[in-house]
Scaffold this motif. Sequence first.
Motif, mmCIF file in Angstrom:
data_model
loop_
_atom_site.group_PDB
_atom_site.id
_atom_site.type_symbol
_atom_site.label_atom_id
_atom_site.label_comp_id
_atom_site.label_asym_id
_atom_site.label_seq_id
_atom_site.Cartn_x
_atom_site.Cartn_y
_atom_site.Cartn_z
ATOM 1 N N GLY A 186 -13.274 7.118 -1.590
ATOM 2 C CA GLY A 186 -12.151 6.494 -0.933
ATOM 3 C C GLY A 186 -11.049 6.263 -1.950
ATOM 4 O O GLY A 186 -11.261 6.404 -3.161
ATOM 5 N N SER A 187 -9.874 5.952 -1.460
ATOM 6 C CA SER A 187 -8.797 5.576 -2.379
ATOM 7 C C SER A 187 -9.152 4.205 -2.963
ATOM 8 O O SER A 187 -9.341 3.240 -2.229
ATOM 9 N N HIS A 188 -9.296 4.157 -4.259
ATOM 10 C CA HIS A 188 -9.767 2.909 -4.852
ATOM 11 C C HIS A 188 -8.844 2.455 -5.981
ATOM 12 O O HIS A 188 -8.151 3.267 -6.592
ATOM 13 N N ARG A 189 -8.886 1.180 -6.218
ATOM 14 C CA ARG A 189 -8.016 0.629 -7.253
ATOM 15 C C ARG A 189 -8.849 -0.121 -8.289
ATOM 16 O O ARG A 189 -9.950 -0.605 -8.000
ATOM 17 N N PHE A 190 -8.321 -0.179 -9.482
ATOM 18 C CA PHE A 190 -8.919 -0.984 -10.538
ATOM 19 C C PHE A 190 -7.981 -2.168 -10.792
ATOM 20 O O PHE A 190 -6.809 -1.969 -11.117
ATOM 21 N N THR B 31 -2.783 -7.173 -12.423
ATOM 22 C CA THR B 31 -2.128 -5.874 -12.328
ATOM 23 C C THR B 31 -3.208 -4.902 -11.906
ATOM 24 O O THR B 31 -4.387 -5.102 -12.209
ATOM 25 N N ALA B 32 -2.848 -3.895 -11.181
ATOM 26 C CA ALA B 32 -3.870 -2.989 -10.654
ATOM 27 C C ALA B 32 -3.371 -1.563 -10.702
ATOM 28 O O ALA B 32 -2.169 -1.300 -10.615
ATOM 29 N N ASN B 33 -4.298 -0.661 -10.870
ATOM 30 C CA ASN B 33 -3.978 0.757 -10.735
ATOM 31 C C ASN B 33 -4.615 1.225 -9.441
ATOM 32 O O ASN B 33 -5.835 1.235 -9.297
ATOM 33 N N SER B 34 -3.780 1.635 -8.521
ATOM 34 C CA SER B 34 -4.251 1.913 -7.163
ATOM 35 C C SER B 34 -4.137 3.386 -6.806
ATOM 36 O O SER B 34 -3.456 4.153 -7.483
ATOM 37 N N GLY B 35 -4.799 3.736 -5.732
ATOM 38 C CA GLY B 35 -4.668 5.080 -5.160
ATOM 39 C C GLY B 35 -5.502 6.141 -5.831
ATOM 40 O O GLY B 35 -5.276 7.330 -5.636
ATOM 41 N N ASN B 36 -6.485 5.726 -6.632
ATOM 42 C CA ASN B 36 -7.309 6.728 -7.315
ATOM 43 C C ASN B 36 -8.265 7.410 -6.335
ATOM 44 O O ASN B 36 -8.860 6.750 -5.488
ATOM 45 N N THR B 37 -8.384 8.687 -6.486
ATOM 46 C CA THR B 37 -9.302 9.447 -5.633
ATOM 47 C C THR B 37 -9.950 10.553 -6.447
ATOM 48 O O THR B 37 -9.391 11.034 -7.431
ATOM 49 N N ALA B 38 -11.128 10.947 -6.036
ATOM 50 C CA ALA B 38 -11.806 12.102 -6.625
ATOM 51 C C ALA B 38 -12.534 12.823 -5.513
ATOM 52 O O ALA B 38 -13.078 12.193 -4.600
#
Lengths: 197, 503
Positions: A186-190, B31-38
């Motif tokens: 899924g689209s995930h965030r850190f 703060t966040a880094n969003s929208g990661n996909t694989a």
Amino acid sequence: MKTSTPRKILATLLVLTLMGAVTGGATVSALQSSTESAGNTFAAGSVGISDNDGSSTLYSVSGLEPGKGVEKCIKVTYNGSLSGEVRMYTDSSIGALGSQLNVQITPGTQTGSPSFPSCAGFTPDAGGNLFSGTLATFASTHGAWGSGLTDDGPAAATSWATGDSVVYRLRVTVADDDTVINKTTGSHRFVFDGRNK
Amino acid sequence: MRSRKLVIAALCLIVAVTGAGATWAAFSATTANSGNTAATGASFDNARVATGTYTGNGTDNRNIAVAFEPHVVIIKGTNTQTGAVRTVTMSGDVTKPLAGATALGNNNIQSLTATGFQIGTNARVNATSVRYDWVAFEAAQGVMQVGSFVGSGAARSFTGLGFSPEYVVVLPAGTGRAVSRASGQTTTFQFDSDTGSAARITSLDADGFSVGTSGDVSTSGQNYHYVAWNRRGGLTEMTTYTGTGGSPFTAYTGFQPDYAIVRENDTATASEAHHRMASQGAGDSYPFAATGVLTNSITAFNSVDVGLGTNAGANTNGETHSLVGFKSRPYSSGGCSSPGTQTITANADSYVNQASAGTNYGTSTSLIVTSRNGSRNQRAFVRFNLPAIPVGCSVAFAKLRVSASAASAGRTLNANTPSAAWTESGGGLTWTNQPAVTGPSESAVAATGYVEWSVTDEVRGQYTNNYGFRISDATEDDATGRTQTFSSREAASNNPQLLITFQ
């Protein structure tokens, strides 16, 4: 020095109340009856945190094969005036690939000014990986502040101070197993969540 | 009283304004880094493996069907037939016996085709009423690569596999022995009985392998064919185990193999390699030598391991053995939208002449390659318009073919990658302005007819920068003068070709 009157006590309490409201209730002060001391001020501390992603993703990759992956870095900077701690977590839905996506999170430093999300010039801290496991495991064990992955700041620091930066290297690798075929996350965030310590 | 009420009211106000009033929260900022996909692919590069069996009938030109275009086929008969192997790099009707000091022979595996392989009448592959089992492999980027080289008589290294191999087989075209080396082995063994030699495959390297001076791997001027495999979890496993001499005994692979080779790594007492195809009967396996079925060597392919009997070759107490296991990929047929081999003819070619350094030969019907001293060397350049890679496919194998109408036979000819673009004619390529070359040399032995180079890695690179190939004599400035005359694209026939196999 004059003895306080009830009216003055009331005024002091009201001032404290308003300050509490303005600062968001972040500082704790014992209430007490006291004599007046003119000219005293309260300056609230702050917590601030930022990263260098410029609103871009660390990774958005498709067509991955078994054993293949990406290596990306993000720089997190602490801007607060209070001594702080930072925890990392993801509160996202991970998807089917999550259990076969191996993630290594390693704190370190980076020389030069590489553009996000390059890991050029990255040197890991001596402590090694903060996390090594699947993305699904990361999400299930570090899904919120309370269970977040704690980092006490650069290298040997025990807390974050103003201006501290840590570069986090994420190595995301597909399991070397052909059953990973045609799966997605899924689209995930850190999330990097900083709080005063 | 009034003042006390005010104090109480103020305290209540504090509680109200500060929210819940029960706890004081810490400052927080995120703060966040969003929208990661694989996402993984709908198909992967494959090294498909298939096994099967047939009964010999002595009929020539008999086709055996395989579900894909194989790049390597191994056949073994149940009686006194020596195991035989053919790779896609072997030209014409030739096959290498996997035991004995025997050169490439004909009438065995005559060709590898788009739908399988063709056998002749030789008893190694087609004696009447004899059962044969076969295994076929498909090359794949990063997993398995097939190639060839010309021996120099010296120790040397080969690069460009794109992976660090875990298992390498070298097959001499001459009478040298077929040999192999697996990771974990300290020497290189024959497939038949042997104590190994340190002068064959000397190491498995980061991007290739090295050979020593043994005639099995490096006789000057002789063609060698090789197959290199990478480990791939769940599909291809190269491991070692220590035998117990007892049964039941298993060696772990992590998957159920379709084909496996085992070998005792004993450098003191000669032993032989054994192999088993999934098509074989329960408990059976084969040696590579000209003897029959073994019933106590590799006895089973289990869900995650290989069953082993008490045969010394597979299970000597206290001895280290190597196991190479391969699993087929059942889903792979749907991956590549248009698998198979495409043949492309050159769209630019020329040659350059050191003795006439400013002359362009772009319209010539010949491509000349010469080694001659006195600044009289000549080199050929050839380039192809590459077809688009079909959806879901990759380059599994590529072969450059240039036809010689006249040859100085036996010379080693190198195919290299130019480092910059060149122009065929119209004030184009000359000796003076020819680009330098980069990367490893692919080599082939000069002869009349089509001379072939394995150029898989080079073609993969050409999908980024296509500067074609340079063909030159491996040892220029020969005192006598050695010349090859190839047909150019302007010739009436036998034009340069590039064969690319997509899978």
